[in-house]
Design an enzyme around this catalytic site. Structure first.
Site, PDB file in Angstrom:
ATOM      1  N   ASN A  93       2.702 -32.044 -30.305  1.00  0.00           N
ATOM      2  CA  ASN A  93       2.000 -30.924 -30.620  1.00  0.00           C
ATOM      3  C   ASN A  93       3.062 -29.786 -31.317  1.00  0.00           C
ATOM      4  O   ASN A  93       3.608 -29.220 -30.565  1.00  0.00           O
ATOM      5  CB  ASN A  93       1.312 -30.301 -29.562  1.00  0.00           C
ATOM      6  CG  ASN A  93       0.591 -28.868 -29.983  1.00  0.00           C
ATOM      7  OD1 ASN A  93       0.588 -28.673 -31.201  1.00  0.00           O
ATOM      8  ND2 ASN A  93       0.080 -27.950 -28.918  1.00  0.00           N
ATOM      9  N   LYS A 106       2.546 -27.202 -32.608  1.00  0.00           N
ATOM     10  CA  LYS A 106       2.055 -25.774 -32.749  1.00  0.00           C
ATOM     11  C   LYS A 106       2.435 -25.005 -34.018  1.00  0.00           C
ATOM     12  O   LYS A 106       2.193 -25.628 -34.899  1.00  0.00           O
ATOM     13  CB  LYS A 106       2.582 -25.037 -31.411  1.00  0.00           C
ATOM     14  CG  LYS A 106       2.556 -26.027 -30.259  1.00  0.00           C
ATOM     15  CD  LYS A 106       3.025 -25.100 -29.077  1.00  0.00           C
ATOM     16  CE  LYS A 106       2.969 -25.992 -27.937  1.00  0.00           C
ATOM     17  NZ  LYS A 106       2.921 -25.182 -26.549  1.00  0.00           N
ATOM     18  N   HIS A 145      -6.872 -26.958 -26.740  1.00  0.00           N
ATOM     19  CA  HIS A 145      -5.448 -26.648 -26.135  1.00  0.00           C
ATOM     20  C   HIS A 145      -5.640 -25.586 -25.362  1.00  0.00           C
ATOM     21  O   HIS A 145      -6.391 -24.525 -25.765  1.00  0.00           O
ATOM     22  CB  HIS A 145      -4.575 -26.569 -27.245  1.00  0.00           C
ATOM     23  CG  HIS A 145      -2.980 -26.600 -26.609  1.00  0.00           C
ATOM     24  ND1 HIS A 145      -2.609 -25.398 -26.323  1.00  0.00           N
ATOM     25  CD2 HIS A 145      -2.146 -27.596 -26.388  1.00  0.00           C
ATOM     26  CE1 HIS A 145      -1.219 -25.643 -25.985  1.00  0.00           C
ATOM     27  NE2 HIS A 145      -1.199 -26.886 -25.789  1.00  0.00           N
ATOM     28  N   GLU A 152      -3.851 -22.896 -25.303  1.00  0.00           N
ATOM     29  CA  GLU A 152      -3.359 -21.820 -26.187  1.00  0.00           C
ATOM     30  C   GLU A 152      -4.745 -21.544 -26.904  1.00  0.00           C
ATOM     31  O   GLU A 152      -4.757 -20.097 -27.075  1.00  0.00           O
ATOM     32  CB  GLU A 152      -2.131 -22.077 -27.014  1.00  0.00           C
ATOM     33  CG  GLU A 152      -0.829 -22.277 -26.198  1.00  0.00           C
ATOM     34  CD  GLU A 152       0.115 -23.002 -26.805  1.00  0.00           C
ATOM     35  OE1 GLU A 152       0.175 -23.419 -27.855  1.00  0.00           O
ATOM     36  OE2 GLU A 152       1.298 -23.322 -25.678  1.00  0.00           O
ATOM     37  N   GLU A 180      -3.106 -30.887 -19.092  1.00  0.00           N
ATOM     38  CA  GLU A 180      -2.097 -30.297 -19.194  1.00  0.00           C
ATOM     39  C   GLU A 180      -2.319 -28.797 -18.293  1.00  0.00           C
ATOM     40  O   GLU A 180      -2.848 -27.849 -18.706  1.00  0.00           O
ATOM     41  CB  GLU A 180      -2.100 -29.630 -20.765  1.00  0.00           C
ATOM     42  CG  GLU A 180      -2.018 -30.680 -21.782  1.00  0.00           C
ATOM     43  CD  GLU A 180      -1.332 -29.954 -22.847  1.00  0.00           C
ATOM     44  OE1 GLU A 180      -0.267 -30.533 -23.275  1.00  0.00           O
ATOM     45  OE2 GLU A 180      -2.099 -29.370 -23.564  1.00  0.00           O
ATOM     46  N   GLY A 214       5.413 -25.068 -21.876  1.00  0.00           N
ATOM     47  CA  GLY A 214       6.222 -24.190 -22.388  1.00  0.00           C
ATOM     48  C   GLY A 214       7.141 -23.348 -21.340  1.00  0.00           C
ATOM     49  O   GLY A 214       7.647 -22.648 -21.888  1.00  0.00           O
ATOM     50  N   SER A 256       5.878 -29.385 -20.452  1.00  0.00           N
ATOM     51  CA  SER A 256       7.188 -29.622 -20.204  1.00  0.00           C
ATOM     52  C   SER A 256       7.748 -30.969 -19.992  1.00  0.00           C
ATOM     53  O   SER A 256       8.773 -31.287 -19.604  1.00  0.00           O
ATOM     54  CB  SER A 256       7.696 -28.617 -19.299  1.00  0.00           C
ATOM     55  OG  SER A 256       7.447 -27.314 -19.291  1.00  0.00           O
TER      56      SER A 256
HETATM   57  C1  PEP Z   1       1.679 -28.412 -25.305  1.00  0.00           C
HETATM   58  O1  PEP Z   1       2.019 -27.508 -26.081  1.00  0.00           O
HETATM   59  O2  PEP Z   1       0.491 -29.042 -25.178  1.00  0.00           O
HETATM   60  C2  PEP Z   1       2.813 -28.933 -24.403  1.00  0.00           C
HETATM   61  C3  PEP Z   1       2.729 -29.576 -23.368  1.00  0.00           C
HETATM   62  O3  PEP Z   1       3.835 -27.877 -24.345  1.00  0.00           O
HETATM   63  P1  PEP Z   1       5.440 -28.153 -23.906  1.00  0.00           P
HETATM   64  O4  PEP Z   1       5.695 -29.463 -23.973  1.00  0.00           O
HETATM   65  O5  PEP Z   1       6.334 -27.264 -24.627  1.00  0.00           O
HETATM   66  O6  PEP Z   1       4.933 -27.573 -22.410  1.00  0.00           O
END
Ligand code: PEP
Length: 258
Positions: free
Chosen positions: A10, A12, A102, A104, A174, A180, A220
């Site tokens: 992703n 973003k 997601h 976000e 997630e 992040g 992460s």
């Molecule tokens: C994500 O944006 O779905 C995500 C898991 O980000 P990150 O790997 O940076 O934590």
């Protein structure tokens, strides 16, 4: 049943068209072609760039094992929905997958369980494969609500879908506190929730669907922790943010999934 692993990036709001195409070019070199097992014996590999970057990425990825997804999709076919894109528009790019719900989007753009469901149905109607995201906030985990939040989001997001629809749906667990932040869920924490989510899928769609549906971990995930997470019996892949922006890091995660 053996589920094929699935690694999705992703991106973003990162990468211009030129930068995105360059990243895919480098990724192709690192993954090698079909002969090296990239698409035959390895995981499904998907990158989800911003909308404006997606056409250049799709062109660069064409003919390779890398598939392209969007980061959102609107539920309507067309109309007064400023800033949104329909399934038909996404198919034009072309993309194959759509990330939906997601955290976000839920956190900053008013995404709800209901809109996640509408977007998921729109993706299926357009022939796109939904990657439906669920996951608890830190406060919810600390309050012992992880399972109830994930259950609510999974049941609502997938409401009205058939077992047939589920053949193209991927679920991404997630934990929001791990996205992040560099705070990855432990292998055991992630496995526990994945197994629980699979039990919800069984309740909703039956054992065969639950057994066949890929459930990704996101939060992460990186080259160092991917192998441990991906070795868990109910973790079928990863949805990767930060580490998907560097070809070497993403390719190492793909390698860990082989
Ligand atoms: C994500 O944006 O779905 C995500 C898991 O980000 P990150 O790997 O940076 O934590």
């Amino acid at each position: 049943m053996a589920r094929r692993k699935f690694i999705a990036g992703n991106w973003k709001m990162n990468k211009t068209a030129a930068e995105g195409a360059a990243l895919v070019k480098e990724l192709k070199e690192k993954l090698g072609g079909c002969a090296s097992g990239c698409c035959c014996s390895g995981p499904d590999v998907v990158v989800c760039p911003p909308f404006t970057t997606a056409p250049a990425v799709a062109a660069e990825a064409k003919g390779s094992c890398i598939q392209v997804g969007s980061q959102n999709i609107h539920w309507a076919d067309n109309g007064a929905f400023t800033g949104e894109l329909s399934g038909a528009m996404l198919k034009d790019i072309p993309v194959t997958y759509a990330i939906i719900g997601h955290s976000e989007r839920r956190q900053y753009f008013g995404e709800t369980d209901d809109t996640v469901n509408k977007r998921t149905k729109a993706a299926l109607k357009a022939g796109l494969k939904p990657i439906v995201c669920i996951g608890e906030l830190l406060a919810e985990r600390e309050a012992g609500q992880t399972n109830s939040v994930c259950e609510r989001q999974a049941r609502a997001g997938l409401a009205g879908l058939t077992a047939d629809d589920m053949t193209t749906v991927v679920v991404a667990y997630e934990p929001v506190w791990a996205i992040g932040t560099g705070k990855v869920a432990s292998n055991e924490q992630a496995q526990e929730v994945h197994a629980f989510v699979r039990s919800i899928l069984k309740d909703l769609f039956g054992a065969a669907v639950a057994d066949a549906t890929r459930i990704l971990y996101g939060g992460s995930m990186n080259a160092a922790n991917a192998a441990g997470l991906l070795a868990q019996p109910d973790i079928d892949g990863g949805l990767i943010g930060g580490a998907s922006l560097k070809a070497a890091d993403f390719a190492a995660i793909v390698a860990a999934a082989k």
